[in-house]
Design a protein around this motif. Structure first.
Motif, PDB file in Angstrom:
ATOM      1  N   UNK A  27      36.436  50.809  45.607  1.00 10.07           N
ATOM      2  CA  UNK A  27      35.538  49.966  46.498  1.00 10.07           C
ATOM      3  C   UNK A  27      34.996  50.372  47.454  1.00 10.07           C
ATOM      4  N   UNK A  28      35.022  51.961  48.124  1.00  6.26           N
ATOM      5  CA  UNK A  28      35.302  52.147  49.541  1.00  6.26           C
ATOM      6  C   UNK A  28      33.664  51.963  49.127  1.00  6.26           C
ATOM      7  N   UNK A  29      33.720  51.790  50.882  1.00  3.50           N
ATOM      8  CA  UNK A  29      32.297  51.036  51.584  1.00  3.50           C
ATOM      9  C   UNK A  29      31.775  49.893  51.243  1.00  3.50           C
ATOM     10  N   UNK A  30      32.069  49.404  50.417  1.00  6.12           N
ATOM     11  CA  UNK A  30      32.460  47.656  50.383  1.00  6.12           C
ATOM     12  C   UNK A  30      32.335  46.725  51.742  1.00  6.12           C
ATOM     13  N   UNK A  31      31.471  46.205  51.840  1.00  2.63           N
ATOM     14  CA  UNK A  31      32.146  44.920  52.402  1.00  2.63           C
ATOM     15  C   UNK A  31      33.478  44.296  51.693  1.00  2.63           C
ATOM     16  N   UNK A  32      33.966  43.821  52.788  1.00  4.49           N
ATOM     17  CA  UNK A  32      35.646  43.065  52.600  1.00  4.49           C
ATOM     18  C   UNK A  32      34.749  42.173  51.400  1.00  4.49           C
ATOM     19  N   UNK A  33      34.105  41.148  52.158  1.00  2.22           N
ATOM     20  CA  UNK A  33      34.162  39.593  51.392  1.00  2.22           C
ATOM     21  C   UNK A  33      33.064  39.599  50.605  1.00  2.22           C
ATOM     22  N   UNK A  34      33.145  41.143  49.679  1.00  2.00           N
ATOM     23  CA  UNK A  34      32.421  41.624  48.788  1.00  2.00           C
ATOM     24  C   UNK A  34      33.003  42.149  47.529  1.00  2.00           C
ATOM     25  N   UNK A  35      33.805  41.822  47.825  1.00  2.00           N
ATOM     26  CA  UNK A  35      35.071  42.602  46.862  1.00  2.00           C
ATOM     27  C   UNK A  35      35.419  42.074  45.958  1.00  2.00           C
ATOM     28  N   UNK A  36      35.524  42.257  44.745  1.00  2.00           N
ATOM     29  CA  UNK A  36      35.952  40.794  43.598  1.00  2.00           C
ATOM     30  C   UNK A  36      37.359  40.721  43.965  1.00  2.00           C
ATOM     31  N   UNK A  37      37.592  39.489  43.030  1.00  2.00           N
ATOM     32  CA  UNK A  37      38.787  38.871  43.593  1.00  2.00           C
ATOM     33  C   UNK A  37      39.732  39.655  42.620  1.00  2.00           C
ATOM     34  N   UNK A  38      39.294  39.778  41.414  1.00  2.00           N
ATOM     35  CA  UNK A  38      40.573  40.401  40.540  1.00  2.00           C
ATOM     36  C   UNK A  38      40.903  41.869  41.535  1.00  2.00           C
ATOM     37  N   UNK A  39      40.155  42.513  42.414  1.00  2.00           N
ATOM     38  CA  UNK A  39      40.961  43.726  42.803  1.00  2.00           C
ATOM     39  C   UNK A  39      41.851  42.705  44.472  1.00  2.00           C
ATOM     40  N   UNK A  40      41.682  42.170  44.272  1.00  7.21           N
ATOM     41  CA  UNK A  40      42.161  40.579  45.771  1.00  7.21           C
ATOM     42  C   UNK A  40      43.098  41.053  45.194  1.00  7.21           C
ATOM     43  N   UNK A  41      43.838  39.978  43.699  1.00  5.29           N
ATOM     44  CA  UNK A  41      45.104  39.888  43.244  1.00  5.29           C
ATOM     45  C   UNK A  41      45.060  40.822  42.800  1.00  5.29           C
ATOM     46  N   UNK A  42      45.268  41.602  42.163  1.00  5.54           N
ATOM     47  CA  UNK A  42      45.562  43.023  42.362  1.00  5.54           C
ATOM     48  C   UNK A  42      46.641  43.479  43.590  1.00  5.54           C
ATOM     49  N   UNK A  43      45.591  43.921  45.082  1.00  5.12           N
ATOM     50  CA  UNK A  43      46.342  43.925  45.650  1.00  5.12           C
ATOM     51  C   UNK A  43      48.377  42.469  46.364  1.00  5.12           C
ATOM     52  N   UNK A  44      47.403  41.384  45.930  1.00  2.00           N
ATOM     53  CA  UNK A  44      48.456  40.154  46.306  1.00  2.00           C
ATOM     54  C   UNK A  44      49.590  41.027  45.540  1.00  2.00           C
ATOM     55  N   UNK A  45      49.814  41.330  43.912  1.00  2.00           N
ATOM     56  CA  UNK A  45      50.728  41.474  42.852  1.00  2.00           C
ATOM     57  C   UNK A  45      51.305  42.636  43.786  1.00  2.00           C
TER      58      UNK A  45
END
Length: 78
Positions: A27-45
């Motif tokens: 998701x390079x170039x995307x605003x952080x606030x527009x990142x999909x939740x599953x991507x953030x869940x992946x990072x959290x794990x």
């Protein structure tokens, strides 16, 4: 207004979350606030990256899992 010394209480954190772009990855170039939740869940794990970006992604993760992302939309600079 004096800037707080502890970034945990800095109101500009939300403005930065709404306007910072993802610097790498799928998701390079995307605003952080527009990142999909599953991507953030992946990072959290897997573990958030070190430094400011990791703090921003962890904060965004908490915002999204609590359904508060609508708070960031008005802060996006056009």
């Amino acid at each position: 207004m004096e800037t707080p010394k502890n970034n945990l209480f800095d109101p500009n954190i939300l403005v930065q979350l709404a306007n910072t772009k993802m610097p790498f990855g799928k998701y390079q170039g995307w605003l952080l606030c527009n990142l999909p939740e599953p991507y953030l869940v992946w990072f959290q794990r897997k573990g958030f990256p070190p430094g400011k970006l990791g703090m921003q992604l962890a904060t965004l993760y908490e915002i999204k899992i609590n359904g508060l992302e609508h708070l960031l939309k008005p802060l996006i600079k056009k």
